[in-house]
Design a protein around this motif. Sequence first.
Motif, PDB file in Angstrom:
ATOM      1  N   SER A  24       1.021   5.928   1.178  1.00 20.14           N
ATOM      2  CA  SER A  24       0.969   4.729   0.339  1.00 20.14           C
ATOM      3  C   SER A  24       0.129   3.634   0.981  1.00 20.14           C
ATOM      4  O   SER A  24      -0.451   2.790   0.288  1.00 20.14           O
ATOM      5  CB  SER A  24       2.381   4.221   0.027  1.00 20.14           C
ATOM      6  N   VAL A  25       0.042   3.641   2.313  1.00 22.15           N
ATOM      7  CA  VAL A  25      -0.837   2.700   3.021  1.00 22.15           C
ATOM      8  C   VAL A  25      -2.288   3.171   2.910  1.00 22.15           C
ATOM      9  O   VAL A  25      -3.201   2.373   2.646  1.00 22.15           O
ATOM     10  CB  VAL A  25      -0.421   2.561   4.495  1.00 22.15           C
ATOM     11  N   GLN A  28      -4.214   2.201  -0.234  1.00 22.14           N
ATOM     12  CA  GLN A  28      -4.485   0.798  -0.532  1.00 22.14           C
ATOM     13  C   GLN A  28      -5.947   0.588  -0.920  1.00 22.14           C
ATOM     14  O   GLN A  28      -6.847   1.196  -0.338  1.00 22.14           O
ATOM     15  CB  GLN A  28      -4.159  -0.076   0.684  1.00 22.14           C
ATOM     16  N   GLN A  31      -8.873  -1.682   2.682  1.00 22.85           N
ATOM     17  CA  GLN A  31      -8.890  -0.617   3.676  1.00 22.85           C
ATOM     18  C   GLN A  31      -9.020  -1.068   5.137  1.00 22.85           C
ATOM     19  O   GLN A  31      -8.984  -0.241   6.041  1.00 22.85           O
ATOM     20  CB  GLN A  31     -10.017   0.362   3.348  1.00 22.85           C
ATOM     21  N   TRP A  94       4.319   1.205  -0.922  1.00 26.05           N
ATOM     22  CA  TRP A  94       3.521   0.096  -1.453  1.00 26.05           C
ATOM     23  C   TRP A  94       2.708   0.553  -2.654  1.00 26.05           C
ATOM     24  O   TRP A  94       2.207   1.692  -2.688  1.00 26.05           O
ATOM     25  CB  TRP A  94       2.552  -0.411  -0.392  1.00 26.05           C
ATOM     26  N   PRO A  96      -0.828   0.416  -4.678  1.00 29.47           N
ATOM     27  CA  PRO A  96      -2.174   0.424  -4.096  1.00 29.47           C
ATOM     28  C   PRO A  96      -2.814  -0.954  -3.918  1.00 29.47           C
ATOM     29  O   PRO A  96      -3.639  -1.153  -3.021  1.00 29.47           O
ATOM     30  CB  PRO A  96      -2.978   1.273  -5.087  1.00 29.47           C
ATOM     31  N   GLU A  97      -2.429  -1.917  -4.741  1.00 33.59           N
ATOM     32  CA  GLU A  97      -3.037  -3.245  -4.674  1.00 33.59           C
ATOM     33  C   GLU A  97      -2.216  -4.229  -3.838  1.00 33.59           C
ATOM     34  O   GLU A  97      -2.526  -5.429  -3.792  1.00 33.59           O
ATOM     35  CB  GLU A  97      -3.228  -3.805  -6.082  1.00 33.59           C
ATOM     36  N   LYS A  98      -1.201  -3.741  -3.131  1.00 33.94           N
ATOM     37  CA  LYS A  98      -0.312  -4.646  -2.394  1.00 33.94           C
ATOM     38  C   LYS A  98      -1.056  -5.534  -1.404  1.00 33.94           C
ATOM     39  O   LYS A  98      -0.936  -6.757  -1.415  1.00 33.94           O
ATOM     40  CB  LYS A  98       0.765  -3.817  -1.683  1.00 33.94           C
ATOM     41  N   LEU A  99      -1.818  -4.944  -0.514  1.00 37.07           N
ATOM     42  CA  LEU A  99      -2.495  -5.726   0.521  1.00 37.07           C
ATOM     43  C   LEU A  99      -3.564  -6.649  -0.059  1.00 37.07           C
ATOM     44  O   LEU A  99      -3.659  -7.817   0.333  1.00 37.07           O
ATOM     45  CB  LEU A  99      -3.120  -4.800   1.566  1.00 37.07           C
ATOM     46  N   SER A 100      -4.372  -6.143  -0.975  1.00 35.73           N
ATOM     47  CA  SER A 100      -5.469  -6.958  -1.516  1.00 35.73           C
ATOM     48  C   SER A 100      -4.935  -8.159  -2.297  1.00 35.73           C
ATOM     49  O   SER A 100      -5.422  -9.284  -2.132  1.00 35.73           O
ATOM     50  CB  SER A 100      -6.378  -6.113  -2.408  1.00 35.73           C
TER      51      SER A 100
END
Length: 254
Positions: A24-25, A28, A31, A94, A96-100
């Motif tokens: 899941s990381v 993302q 990247q 997470w 896919p758009e969690k970090l962004s």
Amino acid sequence: MSELISIIVPVYNAEKFIKETIASVQAQDYQNWELLLVDDCSKDSSAKIISECDDARVKLVSQPENKGAYAARNRGLKEAKGRYIAFLDADDLWEPEKLSHQLAFMKEHNAGFSFTGYEFADENGVGNGSIVKVPLNLPYKRALHNTTIFTSTVMINRDIVADELIVMPDIRSEDTATWWNIMKGGHVACGLNENLVKYRRFSGTLSANKLVALKRIWDLLRKIAGLNVFAASWHFCLWAFLAVWRRVRKSKQS
């Protein structure tokens, strides 16, 4: 150049879920990250699974002795090279758009400490439709009776929040204690009200878990917040009332 995000995951006997969590990381859409999986002397094949991952960004960090999640996260913080710290538990997932989305949100609001909404999921990581929504701002006094900040949703900017405040204490619910310490240090928690995390929650001895949760909240109010008995009792009762109210509202909506 994009900012490096250091993702810290305490790992203990997580062989059943760790591959999916790592995936899941890796999925993302942002990247530029490093994934620090801190193995706390697992007795299963967790460390082997991590070491076999063919991705230079995925790093196994081994603890010399079992000390618990707080110590594993603190070890990860010491090893982290990123300006941003994100926390993730070994069995959570997470979107896919969690970090962004969260990074963009933090930059827009000049936030040092942020968290997001999330959804409860079953053992297979399938969401059950129970989504926790979060406020845009959560100041310290409100946080004392609102434990809506979930660890796997948190991201912190180390240029704004000092590492000394991010270090977790050796206490039950060390994550909540850390969020309170950060807010006591003058930082407001900023909430991104998007469902970006799947929180696996397993069935078990629910009544026993509730009693443990009550004891943990009381200890946090007395030991971390440093409240006297009367102030702690007020916040404790308000926390309990809001917890019951949320459950009643949820049952009416279902």
